[in-house]
Enzyme design. Structure first.
Site, PDB file in Angstrom:
ATOM      1  N   ASN A  11       0.867  -1.181   0.000  1.00 28.13           N
ATOM      2  CA  ASN A  11       0.000   0.000   0.000  1.00 28.13           C
ATOM      3  C   ASN A  11       0.904   1.232   0.000  1.00 28.13           C
ATOM      4  OD1 ASN A  11      -1.821   2.029   0.453  1.00 28.13           O
ATOM      5  ND2 ASN A  11      -2.354   1.391   2.541  1.00 28.13           N
ATOM      6  N   LYS A  13       0.077   4.295  -0.448  1.00 33.53           N
ATOM      7  CA  LYS A  13      -0.574   5.519   0.049  1.00 33.53           C
ATOM      8  C   LYS A  13      -0.256   6.690  -0.894  1.00 33.53           C
ATOM      9  CE  LYS A  13      -0.293   3.494   4.603  1.00 33.53           C
ATOM     10  NZ  LYS A  13      -0.323   3.684   6.029  1.00 33.53           N
ATOM     11  N   HIS A  98      -9.643   1.414   4.337  1.00 32.16           N
ATOM     12  CA  HIS A  98      -8.418   1.631   5.116  1.00 32.16           C
ATOM     13  C   HIS A  98      -8.719   2.628   6.236  1.00 32.16           C
ATOM     14  CE1 HIS A  98      -4.422   2.893   6.245  1.00 32.16           C
ATOM     15  NE2 HIS A  98      -3.981   1.771   5.695  1.00 32.16           N
ATOM     16  N   GLU A 100      -7.192   5.075   7.283  1.00 28.45           N
ATOM     17  CA  GLU A 100      -6.966   6.485   6.907  1.00 28.45           C
ATOM     18  C   GLU A 100      -8.163   7.033   6.126  1.00 28.45           C
ATOM     19  OE1 GLU A 100      -3.101   5.854   5.169  1.00 28.45           O
ATOM     20  OE2 GLU A 100      -2.323   5.428   7.176  1.00 28.45           O
ATOM     21  N   GLU A 168      -5.842  -4.539  10.432  1.00 29.31           N
ATOM     22  CA  GLU A 168      -4.840  -3.488  10.619  1.00 29.31           C
ATOM     23  C   GLU A 168      -5.179  -2.684  11.873  1.00 29.31           C
ATOM     24  OE1 GLU A 168      -2.606  -2.435   6.753  1.00 29.31           O
ATOM     25  OE2 GLU A 168      -4.318  -1.125   6.950  1.00 29.31           O
ATOM     26  N   GLY A 174       2.246   2.476  10.864  1.00 32.75           N
ATOM     27  CA  GLY A 174       3.278   3.510  10.789  1.00 32.75           C
ATOM     28  C   GLY A 174       3.924   3.857  12.118  1.00 32.75           C
ATOM     29  N   SER A 213       2.994  -1.942  10.475  1.00 35.20           N
ATOM     30  CA  SER A 213       4.415  -2.053  10.821  1.00 35.20           C
ATOM     31  C   SER A 213       5.023  -3.415  10.485  1.00 35.20           C
ATOM     32  CB  SER A 213       4.629  -1.684  12.296  1.00 35.20           C
ATOM     33  OG  SER A 213       4.273  -0.322  12.503  1.00 35.20           O
ATOM     34  N   GLY A 234       2.739  -1.014   4.328  1.00 33.44           N
ATOM     35  CA  GLY A 234       2.785   0.390   3.936  1.00 33.44           C
ATOM     36  C   GLY A 234       4.224   0.843   3.737  1.00 33.44           C
ATOM     37  N   GLY A 235       4.780   1.507   4.738  1.00 31.63           N
ATOM     38  CA  GLY A 235       6.097   2.136   4.634  1.00 31.63           C
ATOM     39  C   GLY A 235       7.189   1.235   4.079  1.00 31.63           C
TER      40      GLY A 235
END
Ligand code: PGA
Length: 251
Positions: A11, A13, A98, A100, A168, A174, A213, A234-235
């Site tokens: 993802n 983002k 999600h 967010e 999640e 994050g 994470s 993600g990251g």
């Protein structure tokens, strides 16, 4: 190890301009050709990179998805993108609900279900996200919240292969924090039971993936959990080398 073919989803983002396509090329080359590998690798870049990413990954073991879609197929919805448009661009899947989107765009469980319905209508797999906040976690509310989100966000007519569910925890996204393995297992086992009540026989085919994470150094521990059928990253998915440090655990 998971019973179902693992789904490993990136993802991105709101990250990545065309320069980042080189990361997608590097992931594609590392994963290799053909769709039949041991795991399903999916990258969800921003909308602006979808076409280029789909072209670059055609015929490879990497597929492309969207990060959100509108529930209508077309119309006066400035700034929105329909599931049909994602499909037309070459996407095979879309993330919906999600945290967010739920938090920053006011999406409710009903919105998320309408988006999952739209994905099915367009022939996309919907990756439906659920997860509790820090306050809900600390208040012992996790299973109650996840249960409600499943009941109200998952279309009851979903086919097992037409959706995946991503657990999640909002507080793990994050932050570098992850739940204990036993807690992930407990939530996933609960999700499977809850889905069975909603979808009966189809529930066994739905991949239940974990996100929040996920990094190369905790990927092996997560991959070893029998109730967890993959990851949403993600990251750590933005750089090919780091994402492959997670993907390679499954290949
Ligand atoms: P993270 O994000 O891997 O950066 O924690 C996961 C997600 O939000 O899907």
């Amino acid at each position: 190890m998971a019973r179902l073919r693992p789904l490993l989803a990136a993802n991105w983002k709101m990250n990545g301009t065309r320069a980042a396509l080189s990361e997608i090329v590097a992931i594609r080359d590392a994963v290799g050709p053909g769709r039949g590998g041991r795991a399903e690798v999916l990258i969800c870049p921003p909308f602006t990179l979808l076409h280029a990413a789909c072209d670059l990954c055609a015929g490879s073991g990497v597929q492309i998805g969207g990060q959100d879609c509108h529930e209508q197929p077309s119309g006066p919805f400035t700034g929105d993108t329909s599931a049909e448009m994602l499909k037309d661009a070459g996407a095979v899947a879309v993330i919906v609900g999600h945290s967010e989107r739920r938090r920053l765009h006011g999406e409710t469980d009903a919105t998320v279900r309408a988006k999952a319905d739209a994905a099915a209508r367009a022939g996309l797999m919907a990756i439906i996200c659920v997860g509790e906040t820090r306050a809900e976690h600390d208040g012992g509310e996790t299973l109650r919240v996840i249960g409600r989100q499943i009941d109200e966000s998952v279309p009851p007519k979903s086919s097992g292969l037409g959706i995946a569910l991503a657990y999640e925890p909002v507080w793990a996204i994050g932050t570098g924090l992850t739940p204990a393995s036993a807690d992930i297992e407990e939530v996933h086992a609960f999700m499977r039971r809850r889905l069975a009540a909603l979808l009966s026989g189809e529930a066994d085919k739905v991949r239940l993936i974990y996100g929040g994470s996920v990094k190369p150094d905790n990927a092996a521990e997560i991959a070893a959990l029998p109730e967890v059928d993959g990851v949403l990253v993600g990251g750590a998915s933005l750089k090919a080398e780091e994402f492959m440090g997670i993907v390679s655990v499954y290949l």
